[in-house]
Write a protein that holds these residues in place. Structure first.
Motif, PDB file in Angstrom:
ATOM      1  N   ASN A  95     122.770 -82.862 -26.711  1.00 44.96           N
ATOM      2  CA  ASN A  95     123.543 -83.961 -27.373  1.00 44.96           C
ATOM      3  C   ASN A  95     122.939 -84.545 -28.591  1.00 44.96           C
ATOM      4  O   ASN A  95     123.247 -84.667 -29.479  1.00 44.96           O
ATOM      5  N   CYS A  96     121.522 -84.834 -28.487  1.00 48.66           N
ATOM      6  CA  CYS A  96     120.905 -85.186 -29.630  1.00 48.66           C
ATOM      7  C   CYS A  96     119.986 -84.412 -30.599  1.00 48.66           C
ATOM      8  O   CYS A  96     119.386 -84.844 -31.505  1.00 48.66           O
ATOM      9  N   LYS A  97     119.930 -83.227 -30.010  1.00 51.75           N
ATOM     10  CA  LYS A  97     118.978 -82.227 -30.459  1.00 51.75           C
ATOM     11  C   LYS A  97     117.275 -82.612 -30.559  1.00 51.75           C
ATOM     12  O   LYS A  97     116.831 -81.885 -31.111  1.00 51.75           O
ATOM     13  N   GLN A  98     116.888 -83.590 -29.436  1.00 54.63           N
ATOM     14  CA  GLN A  98     115.641 -83.880 -29.489  1.00 54.63           C
ATOM     15  C   GLN A  98     114.569 -82.647 -28.929  1.00 54.63           C
ATOM     16  O   GLN A  98     115.285 -82.243 -27.855  1.00 54.63           O
ATOM     17  N   GLN A  99     113.832 -82.460 -29.549  1.00 55.10           N
ATOM     18  CA  GLN A  99     112.933 -81.380 -28.936  1.00 55.10           C
ATOM     19  C   GLN A  99     111.879 -81.838 -28.186  1.00 55.10           C
ATOM     20  O   GLN A  99     111.141 -82.883 -28.570  1.00 55.10           O
ATOM     21  N   THR A 100     111.511 -81.465 -27.108  1.00 56.08           N
ATOM     22  CA  THR A 100     110.596 -81.968 -25.955  1.00 56.08           C
ATOM     23  C   THR A 100     109.696 -80.904 -25.575  1.00 56.08           C
ATOM     24  O   THR A 100     110.290 -79.758 -24.975  1.00 56.08           O
ATOM     25  N   SER A 101     108.418 -81.109 -25.338  1.00 56.89           N
ATOM     26  CA  SER A 101     107.494 -80.107 -24.891  1.00 56.89           C
ATOM     27  C   SER A 101     107.228 -80.674 -23.547  1.00 56.89           C
ATOM     28  O   SER A 101     107.261 -81.619 -23.193  1.00 56.89           O
ATOM     29  N   LEU A 102     107.309 -79.452 -22.642  1.00 51.10           N
ATOM     30  CA  LEU A 102     106.714 -79.856 -21.233  1.00 51.10           C
ATOM     31  C   LEU A 102     105.497 -80.337 -21.130  1.00 51.10           C
ATOM     32  O   LEU A 102     105.226 -81.118 -20.209  1.00 51.10           O
ATOM     33  N   ILE A 103     104.494 -80.121 -21.862  1.00 52.75           N
ATOM     34  CA  ILE A 103     103.123 -80.838 -21.710  1.00 52.75           C
ATOM     35  C   ILE A 103     103.078 -81.971 -22.714  1.00 52.75           C
ATOM     36  O   ILE A 103     101.908 -82.514 -22.432  1.00 52.75           O
ATOM     37  N   SER A 104     103.929 -82.364 -23.384  1.00 49.03           N
ATOM     38  CA  SER A 104     103.625 -83.547 -24.161  1.00 49.03           C
ATOM     39  C   SER A 104     103.607 -84.933 -23.333  1.00 49.03           C
ATOM     40  O   SER A 104     104.211 -85.036 -22.276  1.00 49.03           O
ATOM     41  N   GLY A 105     102.400 -85.487 -23.698  1.00 50.85           N
ATOM     42  CA  GLY A 105     102.368 -86.718 -22.668  1.00 50.85           C
ATOM     43  C   GLY A 105     101.465 -86.530 -21.435  1.00 50.85           C
ATOM     44  O   GLY A 105     101.445 -87.439 -20.593  1.00 50.85           O
ATOM     45  N   THR A 106     100.824 -85.489 -21.332  1.00 48.59           N
ATOM     46  CA  THR A 106     100.032 -85.008 -20.143  1.00 48.59           C
ATOM     47  C   THR A 106      98.654 -84.898 -20.408  1.00 48.59           C
ATOM     48  O   THR A 106      98.475 -84.552 -21.849  1.00 48.59           O
ATOM     49  N   ILE A 107      97.865 -84.472 -19.414  1.00 50.49           N
ATOM     50  CA  ILE A 107      96.494 -84.100 -20.075  1.00 50.49           C
ATOM     51  C   ILE A 107      96.488 -82.686 -20.574  1.00 50.49           C
ATOM     52  O   ILE A 107      95.436 -82.349 -21.308  1.00 50.49           O
ATOM     53  N   PHE A 108      97.562 -82.091 -20.632  1.00 55.34           N
ATOM     54  CA  PHE A 108      97.430 -80.572 -21.106  1.00 55.34           C
ATOM     55  C   PHE A 108      97.972 -80.495 -22.514  1.00 55.34           C
ATOM     56  O   PHE A 108      97.627 -79.582 -23.151  1.00 55.34           O
ATOM     57  N   GLU A 109      98.492 -81.714 -23.058  1.00 58.61           N
ATOM     58  CA  GLU A 109      98.728 -81.889 -24.473  1.00 58.61           C
ATOM     59  C   GLU A 109      97.583 -81.515 -25.294  1.00 58.61           C
ATOM     60  O   GLU A 109      96.544 -81.909 -25.171  1.00 58.61           O
ATOM     61  N   SER A 110      98.044 -80.827 -26.270  1.00 51.72           N
ATOM     62  CA  SER A 110      96.967 -80.536 -27.502  1.00 51.72           C
ATOM     63  C   SER A 110      95.827 -79.738 -26.984  1.00 51.72           C
ATOM     64  O   SER A 110      94.850 -79.462 -27.492  1.00 51.72           O
ATOM     65  N   SER A 111      96.121 -78.946 -25.993  1.00 49.37           N
ATOM     66  CA  SER A 111      95.304 -78.012 -25.411  1.00 49.37           C
ATOM     67  C   SER A 111      95.663 -76.417 -25.728  1.00 49.37           C
ATOM     68  O   SER A 111      97.022 -76.147 -25.470  1.00 49.37           O
ATOM     69  N   LYS A 112      95.062 -75.645 -26.044  1.00 41.97           N
ATOM     70  CA  LYS A 112      95.476 -74.076 -26.480  1.00 41.97           C
ATOM     71  C   LYS A 112      95.234 -73.524 -25.089  1.00 41.97           C
ATOM     72  O   LYS A 112      95.711 -72.305 -25.114  1.00 41.97           O
ATOM     73  N   LEU A 113      94.651 -73.760 -24.095  1.00 40.63           N
ATOM     74  CA  LEU A 113      94.375 -73.140 -22.927  1.00 40.63           C
ATOM     75  C   LEU A 113      95.793 -73.053 -22.092  1.00 40.63           C
ATOM     76  O   LEU A 113      96.546 -73.818 -21.961  1.00 40.63           O
ATOM     77  N   PRO A 114      95.916 -71.681 -21.583  1.00 41.36           N
ATOM     78  CA  PRO A 114      96.964 -71.670 -20.828  1.00 41.36           C
ATOM     79  C   PRO A 114      97.060 -72.603 -19.268  1.00 41.36           C
ATOM     80  O   PRO A 114      96.074 -73.064 -18.972  1.00 41.36           O
ATOM     81  N   LEU A 115      98.373 -72.739 -18.917  1.00 45.16           N
ATOM     82  CA  LEU A 115      98.384 -73.788 -17.848  1.00 45.16           C
ATOM     83  C   LEU A 115      97.697 -73.284 -16.545  1.00 45.16           C
ATOM     84  O   LEU A 115      97.188 -73.909 -15.681  1.00 45.16           O
ATOM     85  N   THR A 116      97.598 -71.934 -16.764  1.00 44.90           N
ATOM     86  CA  THR A 116      96.994 -70.952 -15.213  1.00 44.90           C
ATOM     87  C   THR A 116      95.596 -71.592 -15.333  1.00 44.90           C
ATOM     88  O   THR A 116      94.923 -71.648 -14.306  1.00 44.90           O
TER      89      THR A 116
END
Length: 171
Positions: free
Chosen positions: A63-84
């Protein structure tokens, strides 16, 4: 002597954990379900339709073309480590009875000392924040509690300035 209910809780074996969260796709799917339990919702327009930008691991609202990351706003944000790696760290920290040092976490995960300490601190902060939202109810038992007194630089001792804490019935 009867066992406490906490002692009878079923744990999660490492084998079962790795079956469930051993791949990045499984971790992403679980995080998606936790973050958006009723399906994707755009943070900008509350739209439900999206497509995945696979090259950047983003979700884009149709609808609005807003892009959202799955990890934004979480403790995983700004980490280069994999989720595993993150999920495995959460598993080790939560399954440890006696606590887990940052150095031991580093050895278990094969990451740098600084990354292990940062990761452990973030996980513990989230656990404390969740715990602080819970209120104690019914009967709360305390064992050998002292209240008051001033903190000394010497080794810990029961100061004469501290009073035994005795509880009365709560309203």
């Amino acid at each position: 002597m009867p066992k406490h209910t906490v002692q009878r809780q079923k744990g999660l074996s490492l084998h079962k954990f790795l079956e469930s969260f051993g791949t990045e796709e499984n971790c992403r799917a679980k995080l998606f379900r936790i973050r958006w339990p009723n399906g994707f919702t755009c943070p900008k327009c509350n739209g439900f339709h999206f497509y995945t930008v696979t090259t950047r691991n983003l979700y884009q609202c149709t609808n609005c073309k807003q892009q959202t990351s799955l990890i934004s706003g979480t403790i995983f944000e700004s980490s280069k480590l994999p989720l595993t790696t993150w999920f495995l760290a959460i598993y080790f920290i939560t399954q440890s009875k006696d606590g887990l040092s940052g150095l031991h976490l580093r050895r278990l995960l094969g990451i740098s000392v600084n990354a292990a300490f940062r990761m452990k601190q973030k996980i513990q902060h989230v656990m404390k924040s969740a715990d602080d939202r819970l209120l104690l109810e019914n009967l709360v038992e305390l064992d050998d509690v002292y209240w008051g007194g001033k903190k000394k630089r010497k080794a810990w001792s029961r100061s004469s300035r501290k009073n035994p804490f005795s509880c009365c019935s709560l309203p």
